[in-house]
Design a protein around this motif. Structure first.
Motif, PDB file in Angstrom:
ATOM      1  N   ARG A  55      -5.407  -5.215   6.000  1.00  0.00           N
ATOM      2  CA  ARG A  55      -5.428  -5.346   4.531  1.00  0.00           C
ATOM      3  C   ARG A  55      -4.929  -6.735   4.156  1.00  0.00           C
ATOM      4  O   ARG A  55      -3.836  -7.148   4.568  1.00  0.00           O
ATOM      5  CB  ARG A  55      -4.555  -4.283   3.868  1.00  0.00           C
ATOM      6  CG  ARG A  55      -4.300  -4.574   2.402  1.00  0.00           C
ATOM      7  CD  ARG A  55      -3.677  -3.434   1.640  1.00  0.00           C
ATOM      8  NE  ARG A  55      -4.665  -2.430   1.294  1.00  0.00           N
ATOM      9  CZ  ARG A  55      -4.503  -1.530   0.307  1.00  0.00           C
ATOM     10  NH1 ARG A  55      -3.409  -1.519  -0.418  1.00  0.00           N
ATOM     11  NH2 ARG A  55      -5.426  -0.644   0.051  1.00  0.00           N
ATOM     12  N   SER A  66       0.838  -1.202   0.000  1.00  0.00           N
ATOM     13  CA  SER A  66       0.000   0.000   0.000  1.00  0.00           C
ATOM     14  C   SER A  66       0.872   1.250   0.000  1.00  0.00           C
ATOM     15  O   SER A  66       1.981   1.238   0.516  1.00  0.00           O
ATOM     16  CB  SER A  66      -0.876   0.009   1.260  1.00  0.00           C
ATOM     17  OG  SER A  66      -1.521   1.255   1.396  1.00  0.00           O
ATOM     18  N   LEU A  67       0.342   2.315  -0.541  1.00  0.00           N
ATOM     19  CA  LEU A  67       0.903   3.653  -0.320  1.00  0.00           C
ATOM     20  C   LEU A  67      -0.173   4.509   0.356  1.00  0.00           C
ATOM     21  O   LEU A  67      -0.031   4.961   1.487  1.00  0.00           O
ATOM     22  CB  LEU A  67       1.361   4.286  -1.646  1.00  0.00           C
ATOM     23  CG  LEU A  67       2.066   5.647  -1.523  1.00  0.00           C
ATOM     24  CD1 LEU A  67       2.997   5.890  -2.706  1.00  0.00           C
ATOM     25  CD2 LEU A  67       1.101   6.815  -1.418  1.00  0.00           C
ATOM     26  N   ARG A  68      -1.313   4.718  -0.353  1.00  0.00           N
ATOM     27  CA  ARG A  68      -2.360   5.619   0.129  1.00  0.00           C
ATOM     28  C   ARG A  68      -2.973   5.157   1.452  1.00  0.00           C
ATOM     29  O   ARG A  68      -3.131   5.946   2.387  1.00  0.00           O
ATOM     30  CB  ARG A  68      -3.497   5.752  -0.910  1.00  0.00           C
ATOM     31  CG  ARG A  68      -3.222   6.764  -1.988  1.00  0.00           C
ATOM     32  CD  ARG A  68      -3.720   6.279  -3.303  1.00  0.00           C
ATOM     33  NE  ARG A  68      -2.935   5.131  -3.706  1.00  0.00           N
ATOM     34  CZ  ARG A  68      -1.755   5.224  -4.361  1.00  0.00           C
ATOM     35  NH1 ARG A  68      -1.307   6.388  -4.722  1.00  0.00           N
ATOM     36  NH2 ARG A  68      -1.052   4.148  -4.659  1.00  0.00           N
ATOM     37  N   THR A  69      -3.340   3.881   1.523  1.00  0.00           N
ATOM     38  CA  THR A  69      -4.035   3.404   2.721  1.00  0.00           C
ATOM     39  C   THR A  69      -3.114   3.503   3.930  1.00  0.00           C
ATOM     40  O   THR A  69      -3.515   3.959   5.012  1.00  0.00           O
ATOM     41  CB  THR A  69      -4.517   1.956   2.483  1.00  0.00           C
ATOM     42  OG1 THR A  69      -5.232   1.926   1.246  1.00  0.00           O
ATOM     43  CG2 THR A  69      -5.411   1.476   3.596  1.00  0.00           C
ATOM     44  N   HIS A  75     -13.424  -2.898  -0.742  1.00  0.00           N
ATOM     45  CA  HIS A  75     -12.501  -1.809  -0.371  1.00  0.00           C
ATOM     46  C   HIS A  75     -13.379  -0.616   0.072  1.00  0.00           C
ATOM     47  O   HIS A  75     -13.495   0.390  -0.624  1.00  0.00           O
ATOM     48  CB  HIS A  75     -11.625  -1.440  -1.561  1.00  0.00           C
ATOM     49  CG  HIS A  75     -10.396  -0.647  -1.206  1.00  0.00           C
ATOM     50  ND1 HIS A  75     -10.157  -0.131   0.060  1.00  0.00           N
ATOM     51  CD2 HIS A  75      -9.325  -0.264  -1.957  1.00  0.00           C
ATOM     52  CE1 HIS A  75      -9.001   0.509   0.057  1.00  0.00           C
ATOM     53  NE2 HIS A  75      -8.479   0.452  -1.152  1.00  0.00           N
ATOM     54  N   GLN A  85     -11.991   3.047   0.163  1.00  0.00           N
ATOM     55  CA  GLN A  85     -11.892   3.660  -1.163  1.00  0.00           C
ATOM     56  C   GLN A  85     -13.268   4.135  -1.625  1.00  0.00           C
ATOM     57  O   GLN A  85     -13.426   5.247  -2.149  1.00  0.00           O
ATOM     58  CB  GLN A  85     -11.324   2.626  -2.158  1.00  0.00           C
ATOM     59  CG  GLN A  85     -11.089   3.186  -3.547  1.00  0.00           C
ATOM     60  CD  GLN A  85      -9.996   4.247  -3.568  1.00  0.00           C
ATOM     61  OE1 GLN A  85      -8.913   4.037  -3.051  1.00  0.00           O
ATOM     62  NE2 GLN A  85     -10.279   5.406  -4.149  1.00  0.00           N
ATOM     63  N   CYS A 129      -8.473   4.611  -8.506  1.00  0.00           N
ATOM     64  CA  CYS A 129      -8.124   4.554  -7.076  1.00  0.00           C
ATOM     65  C   CYS A 129      -6.632   4.721  -6.823  1.00  0.00           C
ATOM     66  O   CYS A 129      -6.228   5.013  -5.700  1.00  0.00           O
ATOM     67  CB  CYS A 129      -8.611   3.231  -6.496  1.00  0.00           C
ATOM     68  SG  CYS A 129      -7.823   1.802  -7.257  1.00  0.00           S
ATOM     69  N   LEU A 130      -5.799   4.529  -7.874  1.00  0.00           N
ATOM     70  CA  LEU A 130      -4.337   4.549  -7.772  1.00  0.00           C
ATOM     71  C   LEU A 130      -3.847   3.363  -6.926  1.00  0.00           C
ATOM     72  O   LEU A 130      -4.568   2.962  -6.021  1.00  0.00           O
ATOM     73  CB  LEU A 130      -3.814   5.866  -7.184  1.00  0.00           C
ATOM     74  CG  LEU A 130      -4.200   7.156  -7.930  1.00  0.00           C
ATOM     75  CD1 LEU A 130      -3.553   8.364  -7.229  1.00  0.00           C
ATOM     76  CD2 LEU A 130      -3.806   7.126  -9.396  1.00  0.00           C
TER      77      LEU A 130
END
Ligand code: CP
Length: 332
Positions: A110, A47-50, A147, A150, A291-292
């Motif tokens: 996750r 992950s990056l965003r989460t 998700h 998101q 969502c990226l």
């Protein structure tokens, strides 16, 4: 709130209240709201965003968080049930999850789809077995088939953009990607848009039909909200009058779990890269969502991604704001 696992667990009014709270927290920060509270974050998938948005959200609300993932300097983590642990892994997830949960007031987990067995992934078997190990409030940070964080952020993005609920046209489009990806975002996004009352079209090539269980759930949400749901492989028909194209790649459902057959099928589909001509018969102000992370020049052209249609950075920031509302309700 004891769990944030699925938007389907909430009424439209409850979602609206969460989104109002996220707007309020953006305008009027509450830096002491979660003072002394701790969020445990377990990432069994990357992950990056989460990862960043949950930590930022807790810090902005005055609480703290810690992250555990298999890549860290922890004992090797075994996830298989019923295993004799005479290999490299020294710790089983059955102990690790309750231990991690016991250090926090809530836990985010996750765990991506294994992408071997469709029924297993649609039933979210792995995520369910993890949360069965704890009695702490929990947040689904992306499981095999959902998700919700998101989707809540995407709902907020649609509201921020003034996209109509009734009669707003939302196109979820499959896009080419060299790897077979999970069904969680496609499933969650069409359910969210249907629950919001939109007219939802799933645009995908042959062999990438969404499973009936996912379509059924979104169809029921559309029936309840006054929206609609259809599926097609005809791009011109799908894009007619669209307000939003939401791009995402996913695994072939015809060859789910069969990597070689999936690769052979998708090899012919590299032209499924969203580009400006796709918007020819959409509304002139049709927006591009994703969502990226997204692969430039593969999933979407650079001119669309960097152009005025693209709202991907807005969407990503909304992850933090939407999650602040969830955390505030869960721990405040
Ligand atoms: N959209 C999303 O969940 O991003 P990450 O995988 O980087 O967390």
């Amino acid at each position: 709130m004891k769990a944030f696992n699925d938007l389907a667990d909430f009424s439209t009014e409850e979602i609206s209240a969460l989104l109002e709270l996220s707007n309020r927290l953006d305008e009027k920060p509450e830096p002491e709201a979660l003072k002394g509270k701790v969020l445990s974050l377990l990432f069994l998938s990357p992950s990056l965003r989460t990862l960043a948005s949950f930590q930022a959200a807790m810090t902005r609300l005055g609480g703290g968080s810690f992250v555990i993932s298999p890549e860290m300097s922890i004992h090797g983590l075994e996830t298989r049930p019923g295993i004799v642990m005479d290999g490299a892994a020294a710790e089983h997830i059955r102990e690790a999850v309750p231990v991690i949960a016991s250090y926090g007031d809530a836990i985010g987990i996750r765990a991506f789809a294994e992408r071997r067995n469709l029924e297993h992934d649609l039933a979210d078997t792995e995520f369910s077995s993890l949360i069965a190990l704890i009695d702490t409030p929990y947040i689904n940070m992306e499981s095999a088939s959902n998700h919700p964080c998101q989707s809540l952020a995407d709902w907020k993005t649609l509201d921020d953009l003034g996209i109509p609920t009734k009669s707003g046209k939302f196109v979820l489009s499959w896009a080419y990607h060299p790897m077979s990806l999970p069904l969680a975002v496609p499933a969650a996004s069409i359910h969210m848009a249907a629950m919001r009352g939109m007219d939802v079209t799933v645009l995908r090539p042959d062999g990438f039909e969404l499973p009936e269980a996912i379509m059924d759930k979104a169809r029921k949400a559309a029936e309840a909200s006054g929206g609609s749901l259809c599926e097609t492989d005809d791009r011109v028909q799908a894009m007619e009058g669209a307000h939003i194209i939401y791009a995402k790649s996913w695994s072939s459902t015809r060859h789910y779990g069969d990597k070689a057959a999936d690769e052979e099928l998708r090899r012919e589909l590299v032209h499924w890269c969203i580009d400006e001509p796709w918007f020819d018969n959409a509304r002139s102000d049709c927006r591009f969502m994703h969502c990226l992370p997204v692969r430039r020049g593969v999933v979407v052209s650079e001119r669309v991604l960097d152009g005025l249609r693209s709202v991907v950075i807005h969407e990503a920031r909304n992850r933090m704001l939407a999650q602040m509302a969830v955390l505030h309700q869960m721990l405040g």
